[in-house]
Design an enzyme around this catalytic site. Sequence first.
Site, PDB file in Angstrom:
ATOM      1  N   GLU A 118      43.367  35.571  39.000  1.00 42.26           N
ATOM      2  CA  GLU A 118      42.617  34.669  38.127  1.00 42.26           C
ATOM      3  C   GLU A 118      43.505  33.520  37.614  1.00 42.26           C
ATOM      4  OE1 GLU A 118      40.813  37.154  35.100  1.00 42.26           O
ATOM      5  OE2 GLU A 118      39.191  37.702  36.461  1.00 42.26           O
ATOM      6  N   GLU A 263      36.647  42.517  41.116  1.00 39.32           N
ATOM      7  CA  GLU A 263      36.573  43.367  39.928  1.00 39.32           C
ATOM      8  C   GLU A 263      35.158  43.333  39.378  1.00 39.32           C
ATOM      9  OE1 GLU A 263      39.420  42.224  36.957  1.00 39.32           O
ATOM     10  OE2 GLU A 263      41.015  41.851  38.436  1.00 39.32           O
TER      11      GLU A 263
END
Length: 482
Positions: A118, A263
């Site tokens: 991220e 995720e």
Amino acid sequence: MGWFSLAIGLVSLCLMVCTVSGIGANWGTQASHPLPPDTVVRLLRDNGFQKVKLFDADYGALRALGKSGIEVMVGIPNDMLQSLASSVKAAEKWVAKNVSTHITTNNVNIRYVAVGNEPFLETYNGSFLKTTFPALQNVQSALIKAGLSNQVKVTVPLNADVYASSTGLPSGGDFRADIHDLMLAIVKFLSDNSGPFTVNIYPFISLYIDPDFPVEYAFFDGNATPLNDGGTSYYNMFDANYDTLVWALQKNGFGNLPIIVGEIGWPTDGDRNANRMYAQRFNQGFMSHISGGRGTPMRPVTVDAYLFSLIDEDAKSIDPGNFERHWGVFTYYGVPKYPLNLGTTNSGSLVQARNVDYLDRKWCVMKPSAKLDDPQVQPSVSYACGRADCTSLGYGTSCGNLDARGNISYAFNSYYQRNNQLDDACKFPNLSMITKTDPTVGDCRFEIMIEPYYGGAERTRGCLQMPLSLVSGLGLFLLTLL
């Protein structure tokens, strides 16, 4: 823009999914007392997980995964992006050590390298904007040189905040304006090298950040008022968020790029919406929703994903929220938190970790004779929580109904267990005592720590890393004790 647009652009703060090739799990290792890697790999296999995503290239974890047959996505942390971006040699050395060696020597089934995690979160203030793509290119070059580029693909796990909708509908999806050109460069590179687009999607975070987010839309029961996008109805946030990405890719000429959900999950503690009932409802709903390869309206094919996460991590940063340490489907000691049928075991139930060694059945609690107005109470609790884990205390949490003495005992015990039940870790001045009577109250468990794992080194009871000097102001929480 409405709540949906906000949800699409939300910053996800951390975090699985079903495919024909099997279900995956994220295996994080930020724990004070991690399970031995061999135990975790056995846990993965016993529960039918066929894929695992790592956040680094931990040698013990990779070695344990050797000959397991489990597909592995190995991670490169963000703090390594600079060195890999600036040097092809550094990338070649990393690939040789963390990919080639494990494939050839340990027979680890490494299929992906996740470059960063991220890295374009808006909260990072652009820290990794200039290093992520060059690092990705250099790692790819290193894989080619190692002769592994056909077997191992590169990707960048991205938060769902890299795209947004200008209309509040999936069909309005496009990449974030400030990184639009960079995203297109990365997407083209992934496409050219047969790498997937990896995205992390968190309906829980939407609910956590936006008080107006409709709760039912986070789940898969079909109870939410649907979002109508040109005749296509969206009954849950996952489908809408995923298809916003599909639209963004399609608009920019990459409509066929494979997508991996890196995720997805729901925490069980640390917030009023983080509980076992919601987590079970979300994860089971998700598994049922994607079973049979139904996919989403824009991509009615098998969804490829990894649950976040396999096991709780009691040493994770709680800057995003106290829930960060509670994403696991299993506790830190490998016991299922709730019933969950992944469709991968004969019993339809989760199988707990085997041969886990616990410390003795004893706890550190507040002395019955100790007084709540003792001036040492606040600094003692602050000290204990600052060096252990008190994220189960607070409004709406599993231990939110404890009285003042219970809060103090919980803090003391957390510190005592974190320090391997050393006698010196239960010597808060005139306040604490060791007991063999379990102080657990209802759903609030006073945990016993598992034996520390030292990666093959001799096991000892350890020692405190610092003297127990009680300094006011230390700690993560200021508990209301009176």
